[in-house]
Design a protein around this motif. Sequence first.
Motif, mmCIF file in Angstrom:
data_model
loop_
_atom_site.group_PDB
_atom_site.id
_atom_site.type_symbol
_atom_site.label_atom_id
_atom_site.label_comp_id
_atom_site.label_asym_id
_atom_site.label_seq_id
_atom_site.Cartn_x
_atom_site.Cartn_y
_atom_site.Cartn_z
ATOM 1 N N LYS A 1 0.840 -1.201 0.000
ATOM 2 C CA LYS A 1 0.000 0.000 0.000
ATOM 3 C C LYS A 1 0.877 1.255 0.000
ATOM 4 O O LYS A 1 2.057 1.206 0.339
ATOM 5 C CB LYS A 1 -0.899 -0.004 1.244
ATOM 6 N N ASP B 1 0.602 3.795 2.029
ATOM 7 C CA ASP B 1 0.698 4.361 3.370
ATOM 8 C C ASP B 1 2.108 4.187 3.929
ATOM 9 O O ASP B 1 2.747 3.151 3.738
ATOM 10 C CB ASP B 1 -0.294 3.683 4.318
ATOM 11 N N THR C 1 -0.423 -5.607 3.274
ATOM 12 C CA THR C 1 -1.467 -6.433 3.894
ATOM 13 C C THR C 1 -1.493 -7.812 3.237
ATOM 14 O O THR C 1 -1.076 -7.990 2.091
ATOM 15 C CB THR C 1 -2.855 -5.778 3.756
ATOM 16 N N THR D 1 -1.670 -6.822 8.793
ATOM 17 C CA THR D 1 -1.056 -5.585 8.308
ATOM 18 C C THR D 1 0.396 -5.613 8.763
ATOM 19 O O THR D 1 0.679 -5.922 9.926
ATOM 20 C CB THR D 1 -1.742 -4.342 8.889
#
Length: 291
Positions: free
Chosen positions: A137, A139, A152, A161
């Motif tokens: 991801k 993030d 994830t 996660t």
Amino acid sequence: MKNLFLSTAMLLSVVCFGQKPDVAVGKATYQYIHIRDTTNRDKPYKETMALLLGRNASVYRSVTKQQQEEEMANQVARQVKSAPDPNHLALTITGPGPVSTDEYYQYINNKKLYVEEQVINYYLTEEPLPTIKWAIKPDTMSFGTLHAQKATTRFKGRDYTAWFCTELPFHNGPWKLSGLPGLIVEAYDAKKEVVFKFMGFEDVSKLNQTILPPADDIKTTPQDLARLKEARVKDPAGFSKAAHGGGQQRRNTNSFMSSIDPSKIASINIVKSTSDNNRINNNPIELPEKK
């Protein structure tokens, strides 16, 4: 019970352990938090774990276990030193609390996972390193001075996660987690029932620590080890008696105790551990996948 143990032992297969020793260059430390008792969620199991990292191999093991063994050795040493009569020792030892005895050896290049388990003796099983399908991801998060990115996955019955750090160029992680383009510094499942909380990373390249399972481990398969565990459940006392004397070095035995003449020990009083961890585990880390 003796015949049961012997027949089970005959099933143990020799696993060809052909990995070369690796020298550790780094060590990541985690607080392992696990809600093992779902009837007592406000008191999760907690333990300090370390991931020793080489260029190709890693080993994940309990720091808490080592600390407990060192403290027991220190207790005995202090009492022997201060004993009024060295030929009549009355020892008091604080018993160990629940700890993880399994050790996980990841070999990234060879795609192998070796797990050392203690079932009276020490057994080593081999399996393919899990192929985990990560979704990376955008993030990001900082862990002190380290910058990490989110990923994830679904693994062993749980949705995880993970936060991995490309600044630390290892493809390993705690427990059986691996396969990201950087060290997994923190991971947790969706319900926060299993958490690997990052506590720090250090350079250990000058310590010359070798990563390789002990040579006296008994090589077997996961299936045969499961049969051995079944034999232990059916008759714990008989199994323990039959399994002793296998010629292995007892690595969890207090080394100072082994140096004392047993005839000089008048009594040993075991005091209950002060650990908050209980031994109930109705929520194993690996869950069956829903069909």
